[in-house]
Design a protein around this motif. Structure first.
Motif, PDB file in Angstrom:
ATOM      1  N   GLY A 166      36.082  29.711  32.160  1.00  0.00           N
ATOM      2  CA  GLY A 166      36.463  30.609  32.520  1.00  0.00           C
ATOM      3  C   GLY A 166      37.427  30.155  33.553  1.00  0.00           C
ATOM      4  N   TYR A 167      37.104  29.092  33.939  1.00  0.00           N
ATOM      5  CA  TYR A 167      37.956  28.887  35.470  1.00  0.00           C
ATOM      6  C   TYR A 167      39.790  28.351  35.275  1.00  0.00           C
ATOM      7  N   MET A 168      40.655  28.784  35.910  1.00  0.00           N
ATOM      8  CA  MET A 168      41.478  29.152  35.481  1.00  0.00           C
ATOM      9  C   MET A 168      42.420  27.261  35.989  1.00  0.00           C
ATOM     10  N   ASP A 169      42.050  26.740  34.887  1.00  0.00           N
ATOM     11  CA  ASP A 169      42.786  25.683  35.279  1.00  0.00           C
ATOM     12  C   ASP A 169      44.172  25.733  34.043  1.00  0.00           C
ATOM     13  N   HIS A 170      44.732  24.092  33.823  1.00  0.00           N
ATOM     14  CA  HIS A 170      45.654  24.253  33.272  1.00  0.00           C
ATOM     15  C   HIS A 170      45.589  24.489  31.437  1.00  0.00           C
ATOM     16  N   TYR A 171      44.015  24.008  31.361  1.00  0.00           N
ATOM     17  CA  TYR A 171      43.219  23.611  30.091  1.00  0.00           C
ATOM     18  C   TYR A 171      42.824  25.398  29.294  1.00  0.00           C
ATOM     19  N   CYS A 172      42.394  25.672  30.564  1.00  0.00           N
ATOM     20  CA  CYS A 172      41.272  27.002  29.954  1.00  0.00           C
ATOM     21  C   CYS A 172      41.888  28.092  30.730  1.00  0.00           C
ATOM     22  N   ARG A 173      43.223  28.430  30.904  1.00  0.00           N
ATOM     23  CA  ARG A 173      43.677  29.542  31.678  1.00  0.00           C
ATOM     24  C   ARG A 173      43.907  30.342  30.300  1.00  0.00           C
ATOM     25  N   TYR A 174      43.967  30.254  29.616  1.00  0.00           N
ATOM     26  CA  TYR A 174      44.360  31.401  27.983  1.00  0.00           C
ATOM     27  C   TYR A 174      43.005  31.246  27.313  1.00  0.00           C
ATOM     28  N   ILE A 175      41.934  30.292  26.759  1.00  0.00           N
ATOM     29  CA  ILE A 175      40.758  30.134  25.802  1.00  0.00           C
ATOM     30  C   ILE A 175      39.667  30.509  27.022  1.00  0.00           C
ATOM     31  N   GLY A 176      39.645  30.961  28.400  1.00  0.00           N
ATOM     32  CA  GLY A 176      39.171  31.314  29.250  1.00  0.00           C
ATOM     33  C   GLY A 176      39.274  32.908  29.765  1.00  0.00           C
ATOM     34  N   TRP A 177      40.217  33.029  29.325  1.00  0.00           N
ATOM     35  CA  TRP A 177      40.847  35.061  29.955  1.00  0.00           C
ATOM     36  C   TRP A 177      40.552  35.744  29.134  1.00  0.00           C
ATOM     37  N   PHE A 178      39.651  35.372  28.098  1.00  0.00           N
ATOM     38  CA  PHE A 178      38.717  36.917  27.521  1.00  0.00           C
ATOM     39  C   PHE A 178      37.255  36.286  28.095  1.00  0.00           C
ATOM     40  N   PRO A 179      36.194  35.450  27.924  1.00  0.00           N
ATOM     41  CA  PRO A 179      35.182  35.477  28.465  1.00  0.00           C
ATOM     42  C   PRO A 179      35.304  35.583  29.967  1.00  0.00           C
ATOM     43  N   ALA A 180      36.335  35.309  30.257  1.00  0.00           N
ATOM     44  CA  ALA A 180      35.797  35.302  32.133  1.00  0.00           C
ATOM     45  C   ALA A 180      36.104  36.978  32.298  1.00  0.00           C
ATOM     46  N   LYS A 181      36.369  37.800  31.747  1.00  0.00           N
ATOM     47  CA  LYS A 181      37.551  39.402  31.721  1.00  0.00           C
ATOM     48  C   LYS A 181      36.202  39.891  31.397  1.00  0.00           C
ATOM     49  N   LEU A 182      35.494  40.058  30.049  1.00  0.00           N
ATOM     50  CA  LEU A 182      33.717  39.877  29.786  1.00  0.00           C
ATOM     51  C   LEU A 182      32.728  39.899  31.013  1.00  0.00           C
ATOM     52  N   ASP A 183      32.901  38.566  31.329  1.00  0.00           N
ATOM     53  CA  ASP A 183      31.781  38.578  32.229  1.00  0.00           C
ATOM     54  C   ASP A 183      31.778  39.642  33.500  1.00  0.00           C
ATOM     55  N   ASP A 184      33.441  39.107  33.695  1.00  0.00           N
ATOM     56  CA  ASP A 184      33.772  40.282  34.882  1.00  0.00           C
ATOM     57  C   ASP A 184      33.035  41.244  34.230  1.00  0.00           C
ATOM     58  N   ALA A 185      33.327  42.686  33.727  1.00  0.00           N
ATOM     59  CA  ALA A 185      33.270  44.011  32.844  1.00  0.00           C
ATOM     60  C   ALA A 185      31.638  43.437  33.096  1.00  0.00           C
ATOM     61  N   LEU A 186      30.708  43.141  32.707  1.00  0.00           N
ATOM     62  CA  LEU A 186      29.321  43.117  32.414  1.00  0.00           C
ATOM     63  C   LEU A 186      28.551  42.768  33.453  1.00  0.00           C
ATOM     64  N   ASN A 187      28.887  42.133  34.461  1.00  0.00           N
ATOM     65  CA  ASN A 187      29.001  41.588  35.422  1.00  0.00           C
ATOM     66  C   ASN A 187      28.963  43.006  36.825  1.00  0.00           C
ATOM     67  N   TYR A 188      29.916  44.320  36.476  1.00  0.00           N
ATOM     68  CA  TYR A 188      29.936  45.557  37.100  1.00  0.00           C
ATOM     69  C   TYR A 188      29.115  46.055  37.684  1.00  0.00           C
ATOM     70  N   ILE A 189      28.069  46.725  37.065  1.00  0.00           N
ATOM     71  CA  ILE A 189      26.547  46.619  37.679  1.00  0.00           C
ATOM     72  C   ILE A 189      25.836  46.386  38.008  1.00  0.00           C
ATOM     73  N   PRO A 190      25.611  44.987  37.184  1.00  0.00           N
ATOM     74  CA  PRO A 190      24.485  44.331  37.894  1.00  0.00           C
ATOM     75  C   PRO A 190      24.327  44.046  39.175  1.00  0.00           C
ATOM     76  N   SER A 191      25.888  43.302  39.311  1.00  0.00           N
ATOM     77  CA  SER A 191      26.019  42.887  40.964  1.00  0.00           C
ATOM     78  C   SER A 191      25.893  44.026  42.554  1.00  0.00           C
ATOM     79  N   ARG A 192      26.277  44.622  41.553  1.00  0.00           N
ATOM     80  CA  ARG A 192      26.552  46.027  42.844  1.00  0.00           C
ATOM     81  C   ARG A 192      25.098  46.083  42.642  1.00  0.00           C
ATOM     82  N   LEU A 193      24.606  46.401  41.947  1.00  0.00           N
ATOM     83  CA  LEU A 193      22.886  46.744  41.781  1.00  0.00           C
ATOM     84  C   LEU A 193      22.265  46.085  42.718  1.00  0.00           C
ATOM     85  N   THR A 194      22.486  44.807  42.425  1.00  0.00           N
ATOM     86  CA  THR A 194      21.084  43.790  43.160  1.00  0.00           C
ATOM     87  C   THR A 194      22.114  43.683  44.860  1.00  0.00           C
TER      88      THR A 194
END
Length: 289
Positions: A166-194
């Motif tokens: 998920g790091y936005m470096d040269h290699y991962c900026r494309y392959i990591g885009w979807f898992p990074a965005k999905l991780d953001d979505a899944l953490n939206y409620i738990p992070s705020r609750l915590t």
């Protein structure tokens, strides 16, 4: 059972640890799939399917068999003991040898630790501890409550993918885009609750809970991640300290100095926050049943 197993035993051996095998599979597939956003989706779908689909079978288990199997498997995707122990290890090293503390910290954070001051070491230790309250404890349990074991493992798979590609470096900026965005979505409620639960934890411990509220409201969105700032800002306010990742973000105000004592206080704050979360979860399950 899962929480007790994690606290009493800690991490299971590497050779049978599902998260380790997730990482191994990710390493293999990302070299084969190329570096596009489509490959990121395929990587996420494939790894998630491998580690979640078989767990649907647990819905057909009953009684003590379900309890034992589910408790053991769930314990492998939470890390309460490791999280607290890692922070305390940095605390002990900081008190005896800052160089050792920098070395140990380098295994926990992505930033360069070689030139960090003692205050920056303490800040980084508190940041990684409080950020990972969501990733390693509350979010997996949150999705277990919603979707059972497949939900907990789906979250852990996505979180592991985000950590690895998920790091936005040269290699991962494309392959990591979807898992990074999905991780953001899944953490939206738990992070705020915590983050919110850190406030009553601060009240119980006699910490600066009013400052915790103010710091969440002011600083929670200052981090590059849309989620990690909520727990870190809440903790910074409760501890009356300023947490800083140089050239990235500054959270809280330097009312107290940073040092090993603050790491210990952060561990206490995190432990009580987890306890409150578990009581909340227990209450929800009791009401539902």
């Amino acid at each position: 059972m899962a929480v007790l197993l994690d606290i009493l035993i800690g991490e299971i051996p590497v050779r049978i640890h599902p998260v380790v095998h997730m990482g191994n599979l990710i390493d293999i597939l990302r070299g084969e799939l190329g570096n596009t956003r489509i490959s990121g989706f395929l990587l996420t779908f494939t790894v998630a399917s491998v580690f979640t689909a078989p767990l649907i079978l647990t819905f057909y288990l009953e009684g003590i068999v379900w309890f034992i199997v589910s408790g053991f498997l769930l314990s492998t995707v939470i890390s309460i003991r490791f999280l607290m122990a890692s922070a305390l290890e940095i605390k002990g090293a900081l008190e005896s040898s800052p160089d050792v503390a920098r070395e140990k910290l380098s295994f926990l954070v992505s930033r360069d630790t070689s030139s960090l001051t003692e205050e920056q070491i303490a800040s980084a230790a508190i940041e990684t501890l409080t950020e990972n309250l969501t990733d390693s404890v509350t979010a997996p349990l949150f999705y277990f409550i919603l979707l059972g074991l497949p939900g907990a493992f789906l979250y852990r798979t996505v979180n592991t993918l985000d950590a690895m590609v998920g790091y936005m470096d040269h290699y991962c900026r494309y392959i990591g885009w979807f898992p990074a965005k999905l991780d953001d979505a899944l953490n939206y409620i738990p992070s705020r609750l915590t983050g919110v639960l850190i406030i009553p934890a601060a009240i119980i411990l006699g910490m600066n809970w009013r400052k915790s509220i103010k710091t969440i409201m002011r600083d929670a969105r200052r981090t590059p991640s849309p989620n990690s700032g909520f727990t870190m800002a809440a903790a910074a306010g409760a501890l009356s300290v300023q947490l800083e990742k140089p050239d990235v973000y500054v959270l809280g105000d330097p009312l107290d100095s940073l040092g090993s004592r603050k790491i210990y206080e952060a561990v206490k704050l995190s432990s009580v926050t987890v306890a409150i979360f578990l009581l909340l979860v227990t209450g929800i399950i009791w009401v539902i049943q």
